[in-house]
Design a protein around this motif. Structure first.
Motif, PDB file in Angstrom:
ATOM      1  N   SER A   1      47.147  31.707  39.530  1.00  0.00           N
ATOM      2  CA  SER A   1      47.327  33.145  39.261  1.00  0.00           C
ATOM      3  C   SER A   1      46.275  33.642  38.274  1.00  0.00           C
ATOM      4  CB  SER A   1      48.721  33.416  38.700  1.00  0.00           C
ATOM      5  OG  SER A   1      49.700  33.117  39.656  1.00  0.00           O
ATOM      6  N   ALA A   2      45.977  32.841  37.275  1.00  0.00           N
ATOM      7  CA  ALA A   2      44.941  33.215  36.307  1.00  0.00           C
ATOM      8  C   ALA A   2      43.586  33.322  36.997  1.00  0.00           C
ATOM      9  CB  ALA A   2      44.881  32.198  35.170  1.00  0.00           C
ATOM     10  N   VAL A   3      43.289  32.391  37.902  1.00  0.00           N
ATOM     11  CA  VAL A   3      42.028  32.444  38.651  1.00  0.00           C
ATOM     12  C   VAL A   3      41.981  33.716  39.494  1.00  0.00           C
ATOM     13  CG1 VAL A   3      40.679  31.351  40.487  1.00  0.00           C
ATOM     14  CG2 VAL A   3      41.662  29.951  38.657  1.00  0.00           C
ATOM     15  N   ASP A   4      43.082  34.034  40.157  1.00  0.00           N
ATOM     16  CA  ASP A   4      43.141  35.259  40.968  1.00  0.00           C
ATOM     17  C   ASP A   4      42.803  36.482  40.113  1.00  0.00           C
ATOM     18  OD1 ASP A   4      43.933  33.745  43.165  1.00  0.00           O
ATOM     19  OD2 ASP A   4      46.056  34.290  42.972  1.00  0.00           O
ATOM     20  N   GLU A   5      43.432  36.567  38.956  1.00  0.00           N
ATOM     21  CA  GLU A   5      43.208  37.717  38.072  1.00  0.00           C
ATOM     22  C   GLU A   5      41.775  37.742  37.545  1.00  0.00           C
ATOM     23  OE1 GLU A   5      43.724  41.216  36.205  1.00  0.00           O
ATOM     24  OE2 GLU A   5      45.072  40.295  37.662  1.00  0.00           O
ATOM     25  N   LEU A   6      41.264  36.613  37.143  1.00  0.00           N
ATOM     26  CA  LEU A   6      39.892  36.554  36.630  1.00  0.00           C
ATOM     27  C   LEU A   6      38.882  36.936  37.708  1.00  0.00           C
ATOM     28  CD1 LEU A   6      40.301  33.336  34.491  1.00  0.00           C
ATOM     29  CD2 LEU A   6      39.789  35.631  33.605  1.00  0.00           C
ATOM     30  N   MET A   7      39.127  36.512  38.937  1.00  0.00           N
ATOM     31  CA  MET A   7      38.218  36.873  40.028  1.00  0.00           C
ATOM     32  C   MET A   7      38.312  38.370  40.342  1.00  0.00           C
ATOM     33  SD  MET A   7      36.367  34.322  40.704  1.00  0.00           S
ATOM     34  CE  MET A   7      35.595  34.809  42.248  1.00  0.00           C
ATOM     35  N   ARG A   8      39.514  38.947  40.253  1.00  0.00           N
ATOM     36  CA  ARG A   8      39.669  40.395  40.455  1.00  0.00           C
ATOM     37  C   ARG A   8      38.853  41.170  39.420  1.00  0.00           C
ATOM     38  NH1 ARG A   8      44.651  39.280  42.473  1.00  0.00           N
ATOM     39  NH2 ARG A   8      45.785  39.187  40.521  1.00  0.00           N
ATOM     40  N   GLN A   9      38.738  40.578  38.230  1.00  0.00           N
ATOM     41  CA  GLN A   9      37.995  41.228  37.154  1.00  0.00           C
ATOM     42  C   GLN A   9      36.517  40.794  37.126  1.00  0.00           C
ATOM     43  OE1 GLN A   9      40.136  40.619  33.475  1.00  0.00           O
ATOM     44  NE2 GLN A   9      42.036  41.366  34.368  1.00  0.00           N
ATOM     45  N   SER A  10      36.096  40.097  38.178  1.00  0.00           N
ATOM     46  CA  SER A  10      34.703  39.624  38.307  1.00  0.00           C
ATOM     47  C   SER A  10      34.265  38.741  37.144  1.00  0.00           C
ATOM     48  CB  SER A  10      33.746  40.816  38.452  1.00  0.00           C
ATOM     49  OG  SER A  10      34.073  41.565  39.593  1.00  0.00           O
ATOM     50  N   GLU A  11      35.170  37.911  36.669  1.00  0.00           N
ATOM     51  CA  GLU A  11      34.859  36.987  35.582  1.00  0.00           C
ATOM     52  C   GLU A  11      34.736  35.577  36.145  1.00  0.00           C
ATOM     53  OE1 GLU A  11      36.443  37.494  31.719  1.00  0.00           O
ATOM     54  OE2 GLU A  11      37.422  39.374  32.290  1.00  0.00           O
ATOM     55  N   LEU A  12      33.641  35.368  36.866  1.00  0.00           N
ATOM     56  CA  LEU A  12      33.411  34.110  37.561  1.00  0.00           C
ATOM     57  C   LEU A  12      33.416  32.914  36.608  1.00  0.00           C
ATOM     58  CD1 LEU A  12      32.647  32.680  40.259  1.00  0.00           C
ATOM     59  CD2 LEU A  12      30.262  33.029  39.600  1.00  0.00           C
TER      60      LEU A  12
END
Length: 99
Positions: free
Chosen positions: A35-46
């Motif tokens: 879930s954290a990865v999903d959120e970070l990717m939504r925020q373009s924080e690769l």
């Protein structure tokens, strides 16, 4: 929390190691990390997403499947040199550890 950790802080005795030990106590650790990865990717924080995946893969019972699951959801992660290296390591050795 993943934003506070730099790439150089992912080894033994680092802030990343401490975060890993705290997260490993969470019974929902694998799904909460996804879930954290999903959120970070939504925020373009690769970079932050990569750090989260590294911690998740290090703890996963089946690290190869864990990584492939996340990569199917977020193919843009393959732009990271870290992901390509981790994927190659998992294919060759079947495990990945920072420690």
């Amino acid at each position: 929390m993943f934003r506070a950790i730099g790439n150089e802080e992912l080894g033994r005795g680092t802030l990343g190691h401490s975060l890993h030990m705290l997260l490993a106590e969470d019974p929902d650790f694998p799904s909460s990390t996804r879930s954290a990865v999903d959120e970070l990717m939504r925020q373009s924080e690769l970079d932050c997403a990569v750090r989260a995946i590294i911690i998740a893969v290090t703890s996963a019972q089946n690290p190869h499947d864990e990584l492939e699951h996340v990569l199917r959801s977020h193919p843009a992660l393959l732009e990271s040199e870290w992901m390509c290296d981790i994927r190659a390591t998992l294919r060759e050795f079947g495990c990945f550890s920072l420690y």
